[in-house]
Design a protein around this motif. Sequence first.
Motif, PDB file in Angstrom:
ATOM      1  N   MET A   1       0.846  -1.193   0.000  1.00  0.00           N
ATOM      2  CA  MET A   1       0.000   0.000   0.000  1.00  0.00           C
ATOM      3  C   MET A   1       0.882   1.245   0.000  1.00  0.00           C
ATOM      4  O   MET A   1       1.786   1.387   0.823  1.00  0.00           O
ATOM      5  N   ASN A   2       0.647   2.134  -0.936  1.00  0.00           N
ATOM      6  CA  ASN A   2       1.360   3.399  -1.011  1.00  0.00           C
ATOM      7  C   ASN A   2       0.567   4.468  -0.270  1.00  0.00           C
ATOM      8  O   ASN A   2      -0.650   4.560  -0.392  1.00  0.00           O
ATOM      9  N   ASP A   3       1.270   5.296   0.510  1.00  0.00           N
ATOM     10  CA  ASP A   3       0.622   6.278   1.373  1.00  0.00           C
ATOM     11  C   ASP A   3       1.072   7.685   0.979  1.00  0.00           C
ATOM     12  O   ASP A   3       2.263   7.997   1.036  1.00  0.00           O
ATOM     13  N   VAL A   4       0.121   8.542   0.544  1.00  0.00           N
ATOM     14  CA  VAL A   4       0.440   9.908   0.137  1.00  0.00           C
ATOM     15  C   VAL A   4      -0.641  10.860   0.651  1.00  0.00           C
ATOM     16  O   VAL A   4      -1.668  10.435   1.175  1.00  0.00           O
ATOM     17  N   GLU A   5      -0.390  12.145   0.472  1.00  0.00           N
ATOM     18  CA  GLU A   5      -1.358  13.159   0.859  1.00  0.00           C
ATOM     19  C   GLU A   5      -2.379  13.424  -0.252  1.00  0.00           C
ATOM     20  O   GLU A   5      -3.519  13.785   0.032  1.00  0.00           O
ATOM     21  N   ALA A   6      -1.947  13.298  -1.494  1.00  0.00           N
ATOM     22  CA  ALA A   6      -2.837  13.596  -2.622  1.00  0.00           C
ATOM     23  C   ALA A   6      -2.499  12.701  -3.807  1.00  0.00           C
ATOM     24  O   ALA A   6      -1.322  12.404  -4.058  1.00  0.00           O
ATOM     25  N   VAL A   7      -3.528  12.291  -4.534  1.00  0.00           N
ATOM     26  CA  VAL A   7      -3.368  11.552  -5.783  1.00  0.00           C
ATOM     27  C   VAL A   7      -4.025  12.369  -6.889  1.00  0.00           C
ATOM     28  O   VAL A   7      -5.190  12.757  -6.770  1.00  0.00           O
ATOM     29  N   VAL A   8      -3.261  12.644  -7.934  1.00  0.00           N
ATOM     30  CA  VAL A   8      -3.785  13.307  -9.124  1.00  0.00           C
ATOM     31  C   VAL A   8      -3.989  12.240 -10.183  1.00  0.00           C
ATOM     32  O   VAL A   8      -3.048  11.519 -10.535  1.00  0.00           O
ATOM     33  N   ILE A   9      -5.208  12.140 -10.694  1.00  0.00           N
ATOM     34  CA  ILE A   9      -5.523  11.127 -11.706  1.00  0.00           C
ATOM     35  C   ILE A   9      -5.637  11.824 -13.056  1.00  0.00           C
ATOM     36  O   ILE A   9      -6.557  12.601 -13.298  1.00  0.00           O
ATOM     37  N   GLY A  10      -4.683  11.548 -13.936  1.00  0.00           N
ATOM     38  CA  GLY A  10      -4.649  12.177 -15.250  1.00  0.00           C
ATOM     39  C   GLY A  10      -3.498  13.160 -15.356  1.00  0.00           C
ATOM     40  O   GLY A  10      -3.194  13.892 -14.418  1.00  0.00           O
ATOM     41  N   ALA A  11      -2.846  13.188 -16.524  1.00  0.00           N
ATOM     42  CA  ALA A  11      -1.695  14.069 -16.735  1.00  0.00           C
ATOM     43  C   ALA A  11      -1.841  14.870 -18.015  1.00  0.00           C
ATOM     44  O   ALA A  11      -0.888  15.048 -18.767  1.00  0.00           O
ATOM     45  N   GLY A  12      -3.053  15.362 -18.264  1.00  0.00           N
ATOM     46  CA  GLY A  12      -3.262  16.341 -19.316  1.00  0.00           C
ATOM     47  C   GLY A  12      -3.102  17.732 -18.732  1.00  0.00           C
ATOM     48  O   GLY A  12      -2.450  17.927 -17.708  1.00  0.00           O
ATOM     49  N   GLN A  13      -3.706  18.725 -19.364  1.00  0.00           N
ATOM     50  CA  GLN A  13      -3.587  20.100 -18.903  1.00  0.00           C
ATOM     51  C   GLN A  13      -4.064  20.243 -17.451  1.00  0.00           C
ATOM     52  O   GLN A  13      -3.402  20.874 -16.631  1.00  0.00           O
ATOM     53  N   ALA A  14      -5.202  19.655 -17.133  1.00  0.00           N
ATOM     54  CA  ALA A  14      -5.762  19.781 -15.789  1.00  0.00           C
ATOM     55  C   ALA A  14      -4.887  19.100 -14.748  1.00  0.00           C
ATOM     56  O   ALA A  14      -4.629  19.646 -13.670  1.00  0.00           O
ATOM     57  N   GLY A  15      -4.424  17.885 -15.054  1.00  0.00           N
ATOM     58  CA  GLY A  15      -3.598  17.153 -14.103  1.00  0.00           C
ATOM     59  C   GLY A  15      -2.244  17.791 -13.879  1.00  0.00           C
ATOM     60  O   GLY A  15      -1.759  17.899 -12.743  1.00  0.00           O
ATOM     61  N   LEU A  16      -1.600  18.238 -14.956  1.00  0.00           N
ATOM     62  CA  LEU A  16      -0.284  18.858 -14.814  1.00  0.00           C
ATOM     63  C   LEU A  16      -0.370  20.206 -14.106  1.00  0.00           C
ATOM     64  O   LEU A  16       0.504  20.562 -13.303  1.00  0.00           O
TER      65      LEU A  16
END
Length: 407
Positions: free
Chosen positions: A1-16
């Motif tokens: 299990m990976n533990d982070v504060e935030a996950v961004v799903i998608g690396a288009g304009q909105a994600g980047l």
Amino acid sequence: MNDVEAVVIGAGQAGLSSAYHLRRSGLVPGEDFVVLDHSPQPGGAWQFRWPTLTYGRVHGMHALPGMELTGADPQRPSSEVIGAYFAAYEHTFGLRVRRPVDVREVRDASGGGAAGAGEGGRLLVRTSEGDWSTRTVISATGTWDRPFWPRVPGQEIFRGRQLHTSRYPGPRSAAFEGKRVVVVGGGTSAVQHLMEIAEVARDTVWVTRRPPLFREGPFDEERGRAAVAMVEERVREGLPPRSVVSVTGLPMTEQMRRARERGVLERLPMFARITEDGVEWADGTRARADTIVWATGFRPVIGHLAPLRLREPGGGIRLEGTRAVRDPRVHLVGYGPSASTIGANRAGRSAVRDIRALLADGPSAARPVRAGTAAAGAEPAPAASKAPAPAAPSRPSKPRTAQPVAA
């Protein structure tokens, strides 16, 4: 299990854009937050655009925050120009995008839906490459992987070829050359397809549900705000969003004027049914066709959020800014009013501002900013402030349908 504060799903304009502002706020890419993208390489949905959509013909492409795109050849395919720009951007800011990763679902880590959305609760992001436990999620999955195909009686008996904008190969194709082609749709893509195909086809027919609205003159800031406000209102009411373009009209260009003079842009109302060899209207009028192009748009890719039960009775996800009303841990960037390149930039900044406030109030508030990263609100120092459009990677294969990919 990976533990982070935030996950961004998608690396288009909105994600980047979102990832840039998370980094700028002091969170460390790959450690405090992660960006997951199911596409094979950088470029978001741009990497799948047809080759004749050159950079000079792109409508309203705005640079990502912190790095301009300069020196791009307007005759070069937009898929190459923007793909290379996104790749340079990821490298410059060290965003450490993980790909290809398919996000299968996002659910409350406690096992509940949105009802378990306490301020300190965590979310579970299940993917093809393992699971992630996170305080917040930015869903920036766009629309490209959910093409909208209207259902019309007789579609299944048509002997010719049917294809959607998402699979449009460009005009120099056996589907169009010397063929009778029907183009369905009233948006920018439909008009671009129609003008190209008319140069090589035996005959073309343009069909739309409503008369197209052509816009003359500049699209000023006031008109832009009014258009965005119309889309925002639907999102606030929990209705499925309309695209910003759908309320702005089609910008009239010199190429479109010439096509209209030649009769290419003579529009017919929507047909009632499809026959074995064409289409038929309610009054019995028929048009023969070898190919039907469905330039009928896309719908938001939000199926991975289904376990959280965020949808309203009207079918959409109600937002306050970018934050889901039913679960404050979830932000949608590139959805509704932020589904334009400039809108995605602003929404990414807004989402991160809310996320930092949420993190500050929760059990991880004391988590320090690591040495060598920007303090909250500080501007990271990029390797270069401008991207000179580096050489592009080869054009990838098409993505699988119904997997998140950013716009």
